[in-house]
Design an enzyme around this catalytic site. Structure first.
Site, PDB file in Angstrom:
ATOM      1  N   HIS A  46       0.990  -1.039   0.056  1.00 14.50           N
ATOM      2  CA  HIS A  46       0.262   0.563  -0.039  1.00 14.50           C
ATOM      3  C   HIS A  46       1.048   1.138   0.145  1.00 14.50           C
ATOM      4  O   HIS A  46       0.181   2.196  -0.024  1.00 14.50           O
ATOM      5  CB  HIS A  46      -0.895   0.243   1.270  1.00 14.50           C
ATOM      6  CG  HIS A  46      -0.377  -0.136   2.849  1.00 14.50           C
ATOM      7  ND1 HIS A  46       0.669  -0.742   2.984  1.00 14.50           N
ATOM      8  CD2 HIS A  46      -0.272   1.219   3.171  1.00 14.50           C
ATOM      9  CE1 HIS A  46       1.092  -0.528   3.873  1.00 14.50           C
ATOM     10  NE2 HIS A  46       0.644   0.778   4.207  1.00 14.50           N
ATOM     11  N   CYS A  47       2.069   1.018  -0.180  1.00 12.22           N
ATOM     12  CA  CYS A  47       3.071   2.292   0.363  1.00 12.22           C
ATOM     13  C   CYS A  47       3.675   2.697  -0.954  1.00 12.22           C
ATOM     14  O   CYS A  47       3.622   3.363  -1.507  1.00 12.22           O
ATOM     15  CB  CYS A  47       3.536   2.639   1.502  1.00 12.22           C
ATOM     16  SG  CYS A  47       3.259   2.381   2.746  1.00 12.22           S
ATOM     17  N   ILE A  48       4.813   1.374  -1.541  1.00 10.47           N
ATOM     18  CA  ILE A  48       5.847   2.078  -2.411  1.00 10.47           C
ATOM     19  C   ILE A  48       5.223   1.829  -3.711  1.00 10.47           C
ATOM     20  O   ILE A  48       5.685   3.477  -4.167  1.00 10.47           O
ATOM     21  CB  ILE A  48       7.086   1.298  -2.231  1.00 10.47           C
ATOM     22  CG1 ILE A  48       7.681   0.705  -0.547  1.00 10.47           C
ATOM     23  CG2 ILE A  48       8.420   1.678  -3.206  1.00 10.47           C
ATOM     24  CD1 ILE A  48       8.743   0.063  -0.463  1.00 10.47           C
ATOM     25  N   ASP A  58       2.810   5.755  -2.849  1.00  8.51           N
ATOM     26  CA  ASP A  58       3.436   7.492  -1.851  1.00  8.51           C
ATOM     27  C   ASP A  58       4.177   7.950  -2.460  1.00  8.51           C
ATOM     28  O   ASP A  58       3.335   9.219  -2.661  1.00  8.51           O
ATOM     29  CB  ASP A  58       3.987   7.009  -0.678  1.00  8.51           C
ATOM     30  CG  ASP A  58       2.622   5.821   0.128  1.00  8.51           C
ATOM     31  OD1 ASP A  58       1.835   5.875  -0.133  1.00  8.51           O
ATOM     32  OD2 ASP A  58       3.300   5.450   0.948  1.00  8.51           O
TER      33      ASP A  58
END
Length: 444
Positions: A274-276, A279
């Site tokens: 869900h991040c890299i 974001d």
């Protein structure tokens, strides 16, 4: 005693109730972390099934185990509800909601906006509202505070407090849980910062105060941009070195022995989680407002996004060495989770690999011991209900090729080598296995 002093005293006495909105991969461990130090906690979620499981002590995130769930279910200091009118029971409200990208790769702030709007309807004086979701610098003060103030009639910094503290979860990492990862905190004013810092200090190993919410938001983006760019670098090196007949993993292992000036990153089939994958583009989007261009970020995104295509090309090459075409071949993909030993399939590159294999006419199946069935996702609904195959010789040997997308530690790779004649390895999982022939194991 002032309102602020009274709230600090409640934190010290551990009578300060922590409310957590969103009981997923971030919110649930956070709820557990505060509960472990004796703070009263209330979890809020729109998913009735999650609340039901939490009240019954049934795990719905596998790597977190049963002890956590059973303890929370039987505690008089923990509660969970879908009733958001109970938000006024919390002294602090922590928002742990998704911040995905839309189809134009721009920030989708609908979850933050809707949740903030809900909070504003029940906001009372003295409450602390903290956003933990990763987002663009300025979200807390430019987006959240106006919604909270307009709908509640209260004033931030006077009637209630606002802060930002980015989540730093690494699901499945046995060395770091929420309590052991330092917490960056930025506040809307000194009182908000002191209050948020005191609250996190009760449960987290270290708090790292920064000057404001905007700086704290930038910290999280910087951490993930750093990883994205470096992963893109080693992914690009993998492609180049493969063409030269050089094993990129051998090179990186050797380079990693240097005690200074080098940090080892590992290539793979693409980015997940869900991040890299998401974001960095929040900063790219926000930078346009200031007429700035984020060339490194965008190039890294391009390299990482193209990795599934490279993997599928290598799969086609592997099949060709066995005199088989991709069209009509049966391909087993190992690993639906985006990283080893978790059941988290958010943004998993395996879905893109599925799409590409199907487009080229392959028949696909997957094996993942952590994900028995594909649950509904925002972007890959066509795979909902798809189930993992069984792990046995008869099943695995029935596929023309096996593609390793996620290197779960529970898989017996030596066994896989015996069962399959054509293996495509994106994770260097087969490094300890001697191939039977030149075209037995193909790295991708």
């Amino acid at each position: 005693m002032s309102q602020h002093e009274n709230l600090l005293k409640k934190i010290e006495d551990k009578t300060y109730t922590i409310g957590i909105v969103g009981l997923g991969y971030v919110g649930l461990p956070l709820m557990w972390t505060f509960h472990q130090v004796g703070m009263p906690v209330v979890g809020y979620d729109i998913d009735e099934k999650k609340i039901e499981n939490l009240k019954k002590g049934i795990p719905y995130i596998k790597h977190l185990g049963t002890e956590m769930m059973e303890t929370l279910a039987n505690s008089d200091k923990a509660d969970a509800t879908t009733d958001f009118s109970r938000l006024d029971e919390a002294d602090a409200i922590l928002l742990c909601v998704p911040t995905p990208l839309d189809h134009h790769r721009e920030p989708d702030m609908s979850y933050v906006e809707q949740t903030t709007d809900t909070v504003s309807q029940y906001l009372r004086k003295g409450q602390l509202v903290i956003l933990e979701s990763t987002t663009w610098p300025g979200t807390t003060e430019e987006l959240m505070i106006p919604i909270l103030e307009k709908n509640s009639g209260l004033k931030a910094g006077t009637d209630f407090y606002v802060a930002y503290s980015p989540e730093r979860e690494d699901p499945g990492n046995p060395n770091f849980n929420t309590a052991k990862i330092p917490k960056v905190v930025g506040g809307h004013g000194d009182e908000a910062l002191k209050l948020a810092t005191a609250m996190y200090d009760t449960a987290i190993v270290e708090t790292v105060p920064v000057s404001d919410c905007k700086s704290a938001e930038a910290v999280k983006l910087t951490e993930n941009i750093f990883r994205s760019v470096n992963i893109a670098l080693v992914n690009e090196l993998k492609v180049v070195y493969e063409a030269m007949g050089i094993d990129v993993h051998e090179v990186l292992d050797a380079a990693g022995t240097k005690p200074f000036g080098f940090m080892k990153f590992t290539p793979g089939p693409g980015l997940g989680g869900h991040c890299i994958p998401i974001d960095p583009f929040y900063l790219t989007w926000k930078a346009r407002e200031f007429e700035k261009h984020t060339r490194f970020i965008e190039l890294a995104g391009e390299v990482n996004t193209n990795m599934p295509t490279y993997v599928v090309d290598r799969t086609m090459h592997a099949l060709n060495t066995h005199k088989k075409a991709m069209n009509g071949s049966k391909v087993l993909v190992i690993g639906l989770a985006y990283k080893p030993d978790v059941d988290d399939m958010r943004e998993s590159p395996t879905f893109k690999i599925f799409d590409l294999l199907k487009k080229m006419g392959a028949e696909i199946a997957y094996y993942d011991p952590f994900i028995p069935e594909v649950l509904p996702t925002r972007e890959h609904g066509e795979y909902t209900g798809m189930q993992t195959v069984e792990w046995n010789k008869e099943t695995v040997s029935g596929f023309d090729a096996v593609l390793i997308s996620t290197n779960h530690s529970t898989i017996d790779y030596a066994e896989l080598a015996e069962w399959s004649d054509c293996i495509i390895d994106t994770r260097n999982s087969m490094s300890g296995v001697k191939p039977r022939s030149e075209n037995h194991i193909i790295k991708a």
